[in-house]
Scaffold this motif. Sequence first.
Motif, PDB file in Angstrom:
ATOM      1  N   CYS A  93       0.832  -1.210   0.000  1.00 22.08           N
ATOM      2  CA  CYS A  93       0.000   0.000   0.000  1.00 22.08           C
ATOM      3  C   CYS A  93       0.866   1.259   0.000  1.00 22.08           C
ATOM      4  N   ARG A  94       0.420   2.251  -0.726  1.00 18.68           N
ATOM      5  CA  ARG A  94       1.181   3.496  -0.794  1.00 18.68           C
ATOM      6  C   ARG A  94       1.123   4.275   0.517  1.00 18.68           C
ATOM      7  N   CYS A 124      -4.755   0.795   2.924  1.00 17.73           N
ATOM      8  CA  CYS A 124      -5.809   1.816   2.844  1.00 17.73           C
ATOM      9  C   CYS A 124      -6.994   1.260   2.056  1.00 17.73           C
ATOM     10  N   GLY A 125      -6.708   0.346   1.128  1.00 21.44           N
ATOM     11  CA  GLY A 125      -7.781  -0.237   0.329  1.00 21.44           C
ATOM     12  C   GLY A 125      -8.225   0.663  -0.817  1.00 21.44           C
ATOM     13  N   GLU A 126      -7.616   1.847  -0.908  1.00 19.69           N
ATOM     14  CA  GLU A 126      -8.093   2.806  -1.912  1.00 19.69           C
ATOM     15  C   GLU A 126      -7.033   3.308  -2.875  1.00 19.69           C
ATOM     16  N   CYS A 127      -5.757   3.154  -2.537  1.00 24.56           N
ATOM     17  CA  CYS A 127      -4.720   3.661  -3.450  1.00 24.56           C
ATOM     18  C   CYS A 127      -4.680   2.771  -4.705  1.00 24.56           C
ATOM     19  N   CYS A 181      -3.481  -0.815  -3.941  1.00 21.97           N
ATOM     20  CA  CYS A 181      -4.488  -1.624  -3.230  1.00 21.97           C
ATOM     21  C   CYS A 181      -5.587  -2.074  -4.191  1.00 21.97           C
TER      22      CYS A 181
END
Length: 334
Positions: free
Chosen positions: A52-53, A60-63, A66
């Motif tokens: 993850c970034r 984060c599940g959103e980058c 991910c």
Amino acid sequence: MPFRDIFGQEHAIDLLKQAVRRDRMPHAWLFTGKANIGKFKTAVALAQQLNCRECGEDACGECDFCLQIAEQNFLDFQVLIPDGKFIKIDQIRKSLNWLQLHPDQAKKRVMILDGAEHLGREAANAFLKTLEEPAPDTLLILIAESAQQLPETIVSRCQQIRFRPLSDKISERILRQTTELTSERIQLLNAFSMGSVNGKLAARLELMETVQQTAIGWLSTFSAATLEEMLRTCETWGKSKNEEWSLLLDFLETWFRDLTWLHHGLPEEKLINRTVNSGDSRISALKISAEHFNLQQIHEIFSRIAESRRAIELNANKSLAIESLCLHMYRKAA
Ligand SMILES: [Zn+2]
């Protein structure tokens, strides 16, 4: 799906987080435990966390990384799933070579092998070589129902995490969030999933009930007419694309497990076939059935069920396999 969205596996996730925190990531994990309890999701969450970034304790599940990992569309992430009974050796070699390469973008290149118990001997040897000489910045996650199904040489080179069956409360919570089933149906599904959340079964609930009702008829009425009907139905189920045969085998396992329970005089509220919808009491059928089989016969039938399953996995004729199993059951019934 980051760690925080996985329910009921706090123990496993804690171990993984500790390994990350202490920088003690092994080269290979082995996740074991029954099907549909979150092993695969946890493996994906780990791949996300490592790449993850945002670099937090959880992904984060959103980058973009991910998301690409979640979609299995990330250059440094691969998932291997057996195609049919065994994983093809060419596919394994290709993937293992890929794993040895330096990551393109990621901090760690991750490969998940889901269904590691289906490794043939040649494939297991190829894996063993990789496990003996792991490349830096790579991580292999093997997933299997039990370590006993894998060669000891592979197990000893992995760090194992045992995933626990889900409690009814947790699987109910997951089913409420992911399906639109009524509470009654969630209960039914829970009774037959035994500590896991079986999404495929949720979609086949109606068919499951039909198969079960039909089989209960066979198991509580032993007559020539029933026998004939049973054999006809087995033939149809063995040929059908809906795979009723597999629902039948699953159901028979629960039924004979319940009969053992009754024979030992254990509490009725623990019977699997008790928790069905309000209009459908199976207890009386179970009790009738219990009079027809003694413990030794039940034990034999259990082995026959497992044998039939194995035979079908090895491509036996499905109709014949379940027909002969049911015939055996009928012959044993006194
Ligand atoms: Zn992220």
